[in-house]
Design a protein around this motif. Structure first.
Motif, PDB file in Angstrom:
ATOM      1  N   VAL A  96     -58.051  50.541  33.911  1.00  0.00           N
ATOM      2  CA  VAL A  96     -56.799  48.795  34.514  1.00  0.00           C
ATOM      3  C   VAL A  96     -55.676  49.292  35.024  1.00  0.00           C
ATOM      4  CG1 VAL A  96     -57.182  47.682  31.972  1.00  0.00           C
ATOM      5  CG2 VAL A  96     -55.114  49.877  32.235  1.00  0.00           C
ATOM      6  N   GLY A 134     -52.921  48.426  38.853  1.00  0.00           N
ATOM      7  CA  GLY A 134     -53.065  47.901  40.646  1.00  0.00           C
ATOM      8  C   GLY A 134     -51.481  47.976  40.524  1.00  0.00           C
ATOM      9  N   GLU A 178     -51.001  48.497  32.287  1.00  0.00           N
ATOM     10  CA  GLU A 178     -51.222  49.195  30.821  1.00  0.00           C
ATOM     11  C   GLU A 178     -51.001  48.966  29.943  1.00  0.00           C
ATOM     12  OE1 GLU A 178     -50.411  48.524  33.941  1.00  0.00           O
ATOM     13  OE2 GLU A 178     -50.732  50.531  34.967  1.00  0.00           O
ATOM     14  N   GLY A 196     -58.277  56.322  36.488  1.00  0.00           N
ATOM     15  CA  GLY A 196     -57.301  55.496  36.693  1.00  0.00           C
ATOM     16  C   GLY A 196     -58.601  55.105  37.381  1.00  0.00           C
ATOM     17  N   SER A 197     -57.973  53.051  37.746  1.00  0.00           N
ATOM     18  CA  SER A 197     -58.843  52.118  37.948  1.00  0.00           C
ATOM     19  C   SER A 197     -59.406  52.493  40.026  1.00  0.00           C
ATOM     20  CB  SER A 197     -57.873  51.014  38.395  1.00  0.00           C
ATOM     21  OG  SER A 197     -56.465  50.884  38.586  1.00  0.00           O
ATOM     22  N   ALA A 198     -58.000  53.301  40.748  1.00  0.00           N
ATOM     23  CA  ALA A 198     -58.679  53.751  42.031  1.00  0.00           C
ATOM     24  C   ALA A 198     -58.506  52.764  42.580  1.00  0.00           C
ATOM     25  CB  ALA A 198     -59.931  55.086  42.040  1.00  0.00           C
ATOM     26  N   ASP A 242     -57.762  52.543  45.151  1.00  0.00           N
ATOM     27  CA  ASP A 242     -57.762  52.711  47.083  1.00  0.00           C
ATOM     28  C   ASP A 242     -59.001  52.388  47.393  1.00  0.00           C
ATOM     29  OD1 ASP A 242     -57.742  54.179  45.462  1.00  0.00           O
ATOM     30  OD2 ASP A 242     -57.396  55.877  46.796  1.00  0.00           O
ATOM     31  N   ASN A 298     -67.009  57.423  42.295  1.00  0.00           N
ATOM     32  CA  ASN A 298     -68.029  58.146  40.799  1.00  0.00           C
ATOM     33  C   ASN A 298     -67.979  57.529  39.795  1.00  0.00           C
ATOM     34  OD1 ASN A 298     -69.655  60.281  39.918  1.00  0.00           O
ATOM     35  ND2 ASN A 298     -68.053  61.898  40.919  1.00  0.00           N
TER      36      ASN A 298
HETATM   37  P1  NAD Z   1     -56.032  56.982  39.675  1.00  0.00           P
HETATM   38  O1  NAD Z   1     -56.996  58.075  38.810  1.00  0.00           O
HETATM   39  O2  NAD Z   1     -56.728  55.735  39.651  1.00  0.00           O
HETATM   40  O3  NAD Z   1     -56.849  57.571  41.454  1.00  0.00           O
HETATM   41  C1  NAD Z   1     -56.502  58.531  42.012  1.00  0.00           C
HETATM   42  C2  NAD Z   1     -57.147  59.013  43.074  1.00  0.00           C
HETATM   43  O4  NAD Z   1     -58.590  59.774  43.062  1.00  0.00           O
HETATM   44  C3  NAD Z   1     -57.558  58.599  44.082  1.00  0.00           C
HETATM   45  O5  NAD Z   1     -57.555  58.739  45.387  1.00  0.00           O
HETATM   46  C4  NAD Z   1     -58.495  57.492  43.544  1.00  0.00           C
HETATM   47  O6  NAD Z   1     -59.227  57.245  45.021  1.00  0.00           O
HETATM   48  C5  NAD Z   1     -59.673  59.357  43.311  1.00  0.00           C
HETATM   49  N1  NAD Z   1     -60.206  58.523  41.868  1.00  0.00           N
HETATM   50  C6  NAD Z   1     -60.082  58.212  41.325  1.00  0.00           C
HETATM   51  N2  NAD Z   1     -61.065  58.298  40.402  1.00  0.00           N
HETATM   52  C7  NAD Z   1     -62.296  57.934  40.888  1.00  0.00           C
HETATM   53  C8  NAD Z   1     -63.687  58.463  41.009  1.00  0.00           C
HETATM   54  N3  NAD Z   1     -64.637  57.014  40.103  1.00  0.00           N
HETATM   55  N4  NAD Z   1     -64.601  58.070  41.993  1.00  0.00           N
HETATM   56  C9  NAD Z   1     -63.743  58.682  43.108  1.00  0.00           C
HETATM   57  N5  NAD Z   1     -62.738  58.452  43.327  1.00  0.00           N
HETATM   58  C10 NAD Z   1     -61.380  58.294  42.435  1.00  0.00           C
HETATM   59  O7  NAD Z   1     -54.658  57.068  39.752  1.00  0.00           O
HETATM   60  P2  NAD Z   1     -53.803  56.813  39.883  1.00  0.00           P
HETATM   61  O8  NAD Z   1     -53.843  56.380  41.747  1.00  0.00           O
HETATM   62  O9  NAD Z   1     -52.609  57.006  39.660  1.00  0.00           O
HETATM   63  O10 NAD Z   1     -53.542  55.348  39.474  1.00  0.00           O
HETATM   64  C11 NAD Z   1     -53.987  53.830  40.460  1.00  0.00           C
HETATM   65  C12 NAD Z   1     -53.902  53.358  39.113  1.00  0.00           C
HETATM   66  O11 NAD Z   1     -55.131  53.231  37.790  1.00  0.00           O
HETATM   67  C13 NAD Z   1     -52.995  52.423  38.643  1.00  0.00           C
HETATM   68  O12 NAD Z   1     -52.572  51.050  38.020  1.00  0.00           O
HETATM   69  C14 NAD Z   1     -52.613  53.685  37.204  1.00  0.00           C
HETATM   70  O13 NAD Z   1     -51.449  52.489  36.613  1.00  0.00           O
HETATM   71  C15 NAD Z   1     -54.252  53.158  36.630  1.00  0.00           C
HETATM   72  N6  NAD Z   1     -54.303  54.258  36.085  1.00  0.00           N
HETATM   73  C16 NAD Z   1     -55.164  53.638  34.563  1.00  0.00           C
HETATM   74  C17 NAD Z   1     -55.682  54.057  33.703  1.00  0.00           C
HETATM   75  C18 NAD Z   1     -56.568  53.980  32.688  1.00  0.00           C
HETATM   76  O14 NAD Z   1     -56.971  52.454  32.832  1.00  0.00           O
HETATM   77  N7  NAD Z   1     -56.643  54.671  31.840  1.00  0.00           N
HETATM   78  C19 NAD Z   1     -55.630  55.690  33.935  1.00  0.00           C
HETATM   79  C20 NAD Z   1     -54.625  56.138  35.324  1.00  0.00           C
HETATM   80  C21 NAD Z   1     -53.960  54.997  35.829  1.00  0.00           C
END
Ligand code: NAD
Length: 353
Positions: A70, A72, A85, A277-279, A281, A289
């Motif tokens: 979740v 973004g 969150e 997280g929800s990536a 980007d 992945n």
């Molecule tokens: P993130 O884990 O979403 O991303 C970090 C980096 O890793 C990014 O460049 C992303 O593109 C890459 N990445 C993450 N998962 C990937 C996958 N499965 N495949 C390929 N690349 C992947 O962390 P963030 O950018 O710090 O957070 C983004 C959002 O996610 C924020 O809103 C945050 O609050 C939320 N978040 C949610 C959870 C959860 O739902 N448990 C955990 C952490 C962050």
């Protein structure tokens, strides 16, 4: 008996990665009843609440929940109680999930992704069991006060023996399903709370004669995790130490898109989700992945439904697609076959046999 799984895709890449994991679960022929509901930002948009009542009802009825992720930027300016969150914290609390299980596995094919030398981490396979609802994060009293012109902050580290015993049992049981080695991590040389932690772990040990229990101070454990991580099988620790050590352990593998997790209640009902997280980007581009979510589904099979054989089938299929050279962008190396989310899911389905 029906076996109900609630799928909560969430936000960002969540819908894409949970779709692949759901396809894998569906292909196993185990008669799962799967339903989908809203959580996080998607739920806020549709209902105004991050953990709407309809989702709460379905979550209470389900045997297991599979979550994407979740959050973004779109929702970052909302009041705290309306943020995605908060939905995650609420569902964890609602379902009484006190045990967090995070494996850190480094597949030999991905040994170069780690920042540590391949000979230190190749073949790494450890499981961190972290207590999730107690400790200094929740202990009362807490606060920031002022006395004689000086501000002071305080928190309370607190555990009852019941809380320690129940997480201890989860860890001993998990070690039983693996290599039967359990290391309990504490700071008993300075913290009374963790002296009790060590005492209770020792009291439990005779009930699990097939599991070898050892103890380690947290500072040493942090060091050993980067010095010689393969000495560990299962680690069990409190909420704060577990928070730090599980992040450290996950980074040994270097690939966040590969790491599953489980949070369990007393009856092995669980919430399963990738550690990432929800990536936002890369959302909606079919490049995320899905393997961490598919591996979370394997944990769901193992810990909630006791379907060890099916869990292994899924894990073996993931290993097979890596050996076949399929890679999403985050784990891509020259010479491999680059695939998207959907194609990776299809490769796993094909490898299930
Ligand atoms: P993130 O884990 O979403 O991303 C970090 C980096 O890793 C990014 O460049 C992303 O593109 C890459 N990445 C993450 N998962 C990937 C996958 N499965 N495949 C390929 N690349 C992947 O962390 P963030 O950018 O710090 O957070 C983004 C959002 O996610 C924020 O809103 C945050 O609050 C939320 N978040 C949610 C959870 C959860 O739902 N448990 C955990 C952490 C962050």
């Amino acid at each position: 008996m029906t076996k109900k799984i609630l799928i909560l895709p969430g936000d960002g890449i969540g819908p894409e990665i949970t779709a692949e994991a759901a396809r894998v679960l569906g292909a196993l022929g185990l008669g799962f009843e799967m339903e989908t509901a809203l959580l996080g930002g998607a739920a806020v948009d549709a209902t105004g609440e991050p953990y709407p009542e309809a989702t709460q009802k379905l979550a209470a009825e389900a045997d297991a929940v599979l979550l994407g992720a979740v959050g973004g930027p779109k929702w970052d300016t909302l009041p705290r109680e309306k943020r995605p969150e908060r939905g995650l914290l609420s569902i964890r609390k609602h379902l009484n999930l006190f045990a967090n299980l995070r494996p850190a596995i480094l597949y030999p094919e991905l040994a170069n992704a780690s920042t540590l030398k391949p000979e230190i981490v190749s073949g790494l396979d450890i499981l961190i069991v972290r207590e999730l609802t107690g400790d200094i994060y929740f202990g009362q009293p807490l606060g920031i006060r002022e006395r004689r012109g000086e501000r002071f902050g305080f928190n309370t580290m607190r555990y009852t023996d019941t809380e320690i015993r129940r997480i201890g049992r989860v860890a001993f049981e998990a070690a039983r399903k693996r290599n039967k080695k359990l290391c309990s991590v504490d700071k008993m040389n300075v913290l009374e709370t963790t002296q009790l932690w060590r005492d209770v772990m020792n009291e439990l040990a005779p009930e699990y004669p097939d599991v070898t229990l050892s103890h380690m101070l947290v500072d040493n454990a942090a060091m050993q995790l980067v010095r010689a991580p393969r000495q560990f099988d299962v680690l069990v620790t409190g909420n704060m130490f577990g928070d730090i050590l599980s992040d450290e352990a996950s980074m040994l593998t270097g690939s966040i898109g590969m790491l599953p997790s489980a949070s369990l209640d007393e009856n092995d009902k669980g919430l399963y989700e990738p550690s990432h997280g929800s990536a936002p980007d890369i959302a909606g581009q079919d490049v995320a992945n899905p393997l961490a979510t598919i591996l979370s589904a394997a944990m769901l099979l193992r810990y909630t439904f006791n379907e060890e054989e099916a869990a292994r089938r899924v894990e073996d299929a993931v290993e097979k697609v890596l050996a076949q050279g399929f890679r999403t962008g985050d784990i891509f190396e020259a010479g491999m076959t680059k695939v998207g989310t959907r194609q990776m899911g299809e490769a796993v389905l094909a490898a299930l046999g």
